[in-house]
Design an enzyme around this catalytic site. Structure first.
Site, mmCIF file in Angstrom:
data_model
loop_
_atom_site.group_PDB
_atom_site.id
_atom_site.type_symbol
_atom_site.label_atom_id
_atom_site.label_comp_id
_atom_site.label_asym_id
_atom_site.label_seq_id
_atom_site.Cartn_x
_atom_site.Cartn_y
_atom_site.Cartn_z
ATOM 1 N N GLU A 183 -3.338 8.429 -3.756
ATOM 2 C CA GLU A 183 -4.627 8.022 -3.749
ATOM 3 C C GLU A 183 -5.430 8.099 -2.755
ATOM 4 O O GLU A 183 -6.594 8.541 -2.699
ATOM 5 C CB GLU A 183 -4.479 6.509 -4.079
ATOM 6 C CG GLU A 183 -5.909 5.838 -4.656
ATOM 7 C CD GLU A 183 -6.767 5.436 -3.492
ATOM 8 O OE1 GLU A 183 -7.987 5.083 -3.802
ATOM 9 O OE2 GLU A 183 -6.325 5.361 -2.432
ATOM 10 N N GLU A 184 -4.786 7.967 -1.388
ATOM 11 C CA GLU A 184 -5.399 7.968 -0.216
ATOM 12 C C GLU A 184 -5.971 9.328 0.085
ATOM 13 O O GLU A 184 -6.736 9.555 1.212
ATOM 14 C CB GLU A 184 -4.745 7.216 0.981
ATOM 15 C CG GLU A 184 -4.254 5.803 0.505
ATOM 16 C CD GLU A 184 -5.545 4.925 0.823
ATOM 17 O OE1 GLU A 184 -6.664 5.219 1.329
ATOM 18 O OE2 GLU A 184 -5.235 3.725 0.863
ATOM 19 N N ASP A 209 -6.925 -2.399 -7.097
ATOM 20 C CA ASP A 209 -7.000 -1.645 -5.488
ATOM 21 C C ASP A 209 -7.469 -3.069 -4.693
ATOM 22 O O ASP A 209 -7.996 -3.994 -5.434
ATOM 23 C CB ASP A 209 -7.680 -0.371 -5.533
ATOM 24 C CG ASP A 209 -7.275 0.360 -4.620
ATOM 25 O OD1 ASP A 209 -6.670 -0.120 -3.318
ATOM 26 O OD2 ASP A 209 -7.312 1.543 -4.672
ATOM 27 N N HIS A 231 -7.716 -0.504 6.048
ATOM 28 C CA HIS A 231 -7.349 0.646 6.843
ATOM 29 C C HIS A 231 -6.837 0.275 8.038
ATOM 30 O O HIS A 231 -6.992 1.202 8.893
ATOM 31 C CB HIS A 231 -7.994 1.602 6.431
ATOM 32 C CG HIS A 231 -8.094 2.557 5.195
ATOM 33 N ND1 HIS A 231 -8.515 3.725 4.849
ATOM 34 C CD2 HIS A 231 -7.397 1.991 4.029
ATOM 35 C CE1 HIS A 231 -8.098 3.975 3.615
ATOM 36 N NE2 HIS A 231 -7.641 2.883 3.129
HETATM 37 ZN ZN LIG Z 1 -6.410 1.353 -1.822
#
Ligand SMILES: [Zn+2]
Length: 326
Positions: free
Chosen positions: A194-195, A217, A303
Site C-alpha cells: 500500500e505504501e 487505515d 509515518h
Molecule cells: Zn496506511
C-alpha cells in the site's frame, strides 16, 4: 484488543516483504473464515461466506506493509546508503534506531551538508568496520524499518512504529473473530505494498470483484499544538472518510457506515484529509468501478517511529463494523 494489536505489530514487514505479518494474521483468523489464500503479490485474502441467497461481496482491506529504508550502496567505511520505501520523511529520519528482518540493528544519520539534508545524505551506521564487514551483515536491497516495541501512553493510547496500518489489521482480525454469521460475504484482504501505491489492493479487488470496498487505515490528526488539520481528534471515534487525495467516498456507503456507528452507539468523525490516500483509491477504480469508503483510525505522528492511536477509536471501529454487518 491490546494483546492482539501487540502480536500483529511485532513482525517486520516492509512493503514487498509482508510474509511474516501474514503468518501471524493467518494463525489468528484461520478458525473464523471459510477460505484463506495468498495471491501472487502476497495479499492474504480470507473469505467468510454470507448467508443471504445472493450475498453482496464486501471487500475490507487493511495493509500489512510498513515504510522503510532500502540499502542502495555501501561505503568503503561500512556505512549504508539508503533510499525510501514508501513515505519516509527527513524529519523522522534523524538518529533513528532501525532494524533489518535478520535482526541487524542500525542508526539512521544525516551527514552535514550545506542547506537541508536530503534522503541521499542519509547513511545507516550498523557498526561495521568496513564495506566487507557490512556486506557480511546486510546485502544491497535489504530493507530496515523503525525499531521499537509498542508501549502504552496514558490510559487509552498506544504508540508503535508500524501502527500504520497494523492497527487496522488487528481491527479486521478482531472483526472476523467476533462478527459471527453475516448476510454479506466478507472478503478480508490483508494487503501488500500500500505504501508504494496500493498495489496489493489493486490486484485483489480486480480478482475478487467486490460490490463494495471499505479500506481500513489510519488518518492524520488535528489535536496537538499548532496542528488543526485534518479536523480529527484522538479518542473522539472512528473516522468515516469523505475524501482524500486518492478516493472520494460513495455518499450512500458513507452514510450507511455513519448510521451503523449510530446504531452501535459509538462516536464517529467525518474525515476530510487534504493529503494521502488508502486502498480505497485502488478499489474505487477497479474494473468498472466500485463504491468505496475508508474507516480511519485517528493517528498522531503518522509515518514516524512513534505512531500513536487511541484504543477507544479501535473499539468504536469494531463496533461500527459489527453493526454494519448485523
Ligand atoms: Zn496506511
Amino acid at each position: 484488543m491490546f494483546e492482539l494489536l501487540k502480536k500483529v505489530l511485532a513482525p517486520i514487514g516492509p512493503s514487498g516483504l509482508e510474509g511474516p505479518v501474514a503468518e501471524v494474521i493467518r494463525e489468528e483468523i484461520k478458525d473464523y473464515v471459510d477460505t484463506i489464500e495468498v495471491d501472487a503479490l502476497g495479499n492474504l485474502i480470507a473469505t467468510k461466506l454470507g448467508k443471504a441467497e445472493n450475498p453482496r461481496k464486501v471487500m475490507l482491506s487493511a495493509h500489512m506493509d510498513h515504510i522503510g529504508y532500502i540499502v542502495t550502496g555501501v561505503e568503503k567505511e561500512g556505512f549504508l546508503r539508503v533510499t525510501n520505501v514508501g513515505g519516509i520523511g527527513m524529519n523522522n529520519s534523524y538518529n533513528r534506531h532501525v532494524v533489518f528482518a535478520g535482526g541487524v540493528n542500525g542508526v539512521v544519520v544525516a551527514q552535514p551538508v550545506a542547506g537541508q539534508p536530503a534522503l541521499k545524505d542519509l547513511f545507516v551506521d550498523i557498526g561495521a568496520a568496513d564495506r566487507e564487514d557490512a556486506l557480511k551483515m546486510v546485502s544491497l536491497g535489504d530493507v530496515c524499518v523503525y525499531a521499537g516495541e509498542c508501549f502504552r501512553l496514558g490510559e487509552h493510547r498506544v504508540a508503535a512504529p508500524a501502527m500504520d496500518d497494523r492497527c487496522a489489521c488487528a481491527l479486521l482480525v478482531k472483526l472476523l473473530q467476533t462478527v459471527g454469521d453475516t448476510q454479506d460475504t466478507i472478503i478480508a484482504v490483508f494487503s501488500v505494498q500500500e505504501e508504494v501505491g496500493c498495489r496489493g489492493a489493486k490486484v485483489a479487488s480486480f480478482a475478487k470483484e467486490p460490490d463494495i470496498g471499505i479500506a481500513l487505515d489510519v488518518t492524520g490528526w488535528g489535536d496537538t499544538p499548532g496542528v488543526t488539520q485534518p479536523e480529527i481528534k484522538l479518542g473522539e471515534g472512528i473516522g468515516v472518510k469523505v475524501m482524500d487525495r486518492a478516493s472520494i467516498s460513495n455518499p450512500e456507503l458513507r452514510e450507511a457506515l455513519m448510521a451503523a456507528g449510530e446504531k452501535a452507539g459509538v462516536k464517529t468523525q467525518r474525515e476530510v484529509l487534504p493529503y494521502g490516500g488508502t486502498d480505497a483509491g485502488a478499489m474505487q477504480t477497479s474494473r468498472a468501478g466500485i463504491p468505496v469508503c475508508t474507516l480511519s483510525v485517528p493517528c498522531r505522528y503518522v509515518h514516524s517511529a512513534c505512531e500513536v492511536i487511541d484504543m477507544r477509536d479501535m473499539d468504536a471501529g469494531l463496533k461500527l463494523l459489527q453493526a454494519y454487518f448485523a
